[in-house]
Write a protein that holds these residues in place. Structure first.
Motif, PDB file in Angstrom:
ATOM      1  N   PHE A  71      -7.055   0.681  18.185  1.00  0.00           N
ATOM      2  CA  PHE A  71      -8.252   0.398  17.386  1.00  0.00           C
ATOM      3  C   PHE A  71      -9.525   0.632  18.189  1.00  0.00           C
ATOM      4  O   PHE A  71      -9.665   0.183  19.324  1.00  0.00           O
ATOM      5  N   THR A  72     -10.454   1.342  17.565  1.00  0.00           N
ATOM      6  CA  THR A  72     -11.808   1.523  18.081  1.00  0.00           C
ATOM      7  C   THR A  72     -12.768   1.298  16.926  1.00  0.00           C
ATOM      8  O   THR A  72     -12.567   1.842  15.836  1.00  0.00           O
ATOM      9  N   ALA A  73     -13.784   0.508  17.142  1.00  0.00           N
ATOM     10  CA  ALA A  73     -14.756   0.244  16.079  1.00  0.00           C
ATOM     11  C   ALA A  73     -15.406   1.552  15.630  1.00  0.00           C
ATOM     12  O   ALA A  73     -15.689   2.441  16.438  1.00  0.00           O
ATOM     13  N   VAL A  74     -15.645   1.635  14.337  1.00  0.00           N
ATOM     14  CA  VAL A  74     -16.276   2.822  13.738  1.00  0.00           C
ATOM     15  C   VAL A  74     -17.783   2.591  13.667  1.00  0.00           C
ATOM     16  O   VAL A  74     -18.231   1.547  13.180  1.00  0.00           O
ATOM     17  N   GLY A  75     -18.557   3.544  14.128  1.00  0.00           N
ATOM     18  CA  GLY A  75     -20.010   3.420  14.074  1.00  0.00           C
ATOM     19  C   GLY A  75     -20.507   3.272  12.649  1.00  0.00           C
ATOM     20  O   GLY A  75     -20.043   3.964  11.731  1.00  0.00           O
ATOM     21  N   GLU A  76     -21.439   2.366  12.456  1.00  0.00           N
ATOM     22  CA  GLU A  76     -21.931   2.092  11.101  1.00  0.00           C
ATOM     23  C   GLU A  76     -22.531   3.322  10.447  1.00  0.00           C
ATOM     24  O   GLU A  76     -22.495   3.453   9.209  1.00  0.00           O
ATOM     25  N   GLU A  77     -23.073   4.236  11.228  1.00  0.00           N
ATOM     26  CA  GLU A  77     -23.664   5.450  10.662  1.00  0.00           C
ATOM     27  C   GLU A  77     -22.613   6.366  10.048  1.00  0.00           C
ATOM     28  O   GLU A  77     -22.944   7.305   9.319  1.00  0.00           O
ATOM     29  N   ARG A  78     -21.338   6.059  10.302  1.00  0.00           N
ATOM     30  CA  ARG A  78     -20.236   6.854   9.742  1.00  0.00           C
ATOM     31  C   ARG A  78     -19.514   6.111   8.628  1.00  0.00           C
ATOM     32  O   ARG A  78     -18.356   6.395   8.335  1.00  0.00           O
TER      33      ARG A  78
ATOM     34  N   ASP B 297     -14.538   9.815  16.007  1.00  0.00           N
ATOM     35  CA  ASP B 297     -15.580  10.185  15.045  1.00  0.00           C
ATOM     36  C   ASP B 297     -15.110  10.149  13.597  1.00  0.00           C
ATOM     37  O   ASP B 297     -15.666  10.851  12.740  1.00  0.00           O
ATOM     38  N   ILE B 298     -14.098   9.346  13.308  1.00  0.00           N
ATOM     39  CA  ILE B 298     -13.655   9.239  11.926  1.00  0.00           C
ATOM     40  C   ILE B 298     -14.730   8.534  11.101  1.00  0.00           C
ATOM     41  O   ILE B 298     -15.470   7.679  11.602  1.00  0.00           O
ATOM     42  N   GLY B 299     -14.850   8.921   9.836  1.00  0.00           N
ATOM     43  CA  GLY B 299     -15.736   8.241   8.914  1.00  0.00           C
ATOM     44  C   GLY B 299     -14.941   7.351   7.979  1.00  0.00           C
ATOM     45  O   GLY B 299     -13.718   7.487   7.846  1.00  0.00           O
ATOM     46  N   ILE B 300     -15.637   6.433   7.342  1.00  0.00           N
ATOM     47  CA  ILE B 300     -15.019   5.546   6.361  1.00  0.00           C
ATOM     48  C   ILE B 300     -15.784   5.660   5.054  1.00  0.00           C
ATOM     49  O   ILE B 300     -17.006   5.541   5.027  1.00  0.00           O
ATOM     50  N   VAL B 301     -15.058   5.899   3.975  1.00  0.00           N
ATOM     51  CA  VAL B 301     -15.626   5.780   2.628  1.00  0.00           C
ATOM     52  C   VAL B 301     -14.927   4.587   1.992  1.00  0.00           C
ATOM     53  O   VAL B 301     -13.733   4.646   1.704  1.00  0.00           O
TER      54      VAL B 301
END
Length: 277
Positions: free
Chosen positions: A148-155, A102-106
């Motif tokens: 590596f796990t893809a990050v959900g676009e909503e995050r 559940d990591i987010g990306i800024v």
């Protein structure tokens, strides 16, 4: 703070010059010493790839496999991984090394980095980096990077992007990625992100900076964030989220005759690891 300052040394293709020299210039300018002077414990580590892959894509993923291991070890040692890289695709190895659910990306960038092999006009892999990170393309090779796990676009927040290819723009508009065009919009976007993300990976392509405050590279575009706005934005991210790791990318010393962009990058490094947010 214990800071693991990780220099990505990628000496294939365009990275032999240009943005590939950015990490070296930061270190020559005293990045480690500046952070130490501000009270941090700093260890510099290099991740190197030189002449070991026959193509750009193969080299990118091999480099990220190595980077993932170094980031993973930094986290295990209780250090904050701060990566200095020429290429935005280093984000894949960083996210893999952090391996946080559940990591987010800024993602601060003048560009969307959201092209795919079907939309790109140039074939430039870095222009696909955020699309790979969110699982839009290159899925099999991305899965070869341990952790590596893809990050959900909503995050994902894409901040300061203003130079987009037409097909890339359409992809973004149909995606769940949140775009933040102006500094005044960031706080509300961060509040929404807090509903779905725990910690955050902060990605700072230096061309998010307006060229008036320093020309980061040949792709820099007018209308970016000022240095003061970027510093404040990083502070806002740190105030609301646990920052798990960060990267400062895409600085080309050849585009920075005045040295202003280098100095800006040094200040932004300090903002990333500031402990008073």
């Amino acid at each position: 703070m214990d800071v693991r300052l990780i220099q990505v040394a990628y000496h294939l293709g365009h990275e032999r010059t240009g943005m590939g020299l950015g990490p070296v210039r930061y270190l020559e300018a005293g990045a480690a010493g500046e952070l130490t002077h501000r009270g941090h414990t700093v260890h510099v580590e290099e991740v190197r790839l030189e002449g070991q892959a026959s193509d750009e894509v193969g080299a990118v993923f091999e480099l990220n496999r190595r980077l993932a291991g170094v980031v993973r070890q930094a986290v295990a040692d209780g250090a904050f991984p701060l990566v200095l890289a020429g290429n935005c695709s280093s984000s894949l190895g960083i996210l893999a090394g952090l391996a946080e659910p559940d990591i987010g990306i800024v993602w601060f960038d003048a560009h969307g980095d959201f092209n795919t092999p079907e939309t790109t006009r140039s074939g430039f892999f870095d222009g696909m980096a955020l699309a790979v990170a969110t699982g839009r393309c290159w899925r099999e090779l991305a899965a070869s990077v341990p952790g590596f796990t893809a990050v959900g676009e909503e995050r994902v927040l894409l901040v300061a992007a203003r130079d987009l290819d037409p097909a890339e723009r359409r992809l973004l508009e149909s995606s769940a990625v949140t775009r933040v065009a102006r500094a005044a919009e960031l706080e509300a976007a961060l509040q929404r992100l807090a509903g779905s993300a725990r910690g955050v990976y902060l990605h700072l392509d230096l061309d998010a900076l307006d060229p008036e405050d320093g020309r980061a590279n040949a792709y820099a575009a007018a209308g970016g964030f000022s240095l003061a706005e970027l510093e404040a934005a990083i502070g806002a991210v740190r105030k609301r989220f646990a920052l798990r790791g960060a990267a400062l990318t895409a600085y080309d010393p050849a585009a920075d005759a005045s040295g202003r962009a280098c100095r800006a990058g040094m200040r932004l490094m300090q903002a990333i690891v500031a402990e008073d947010a």
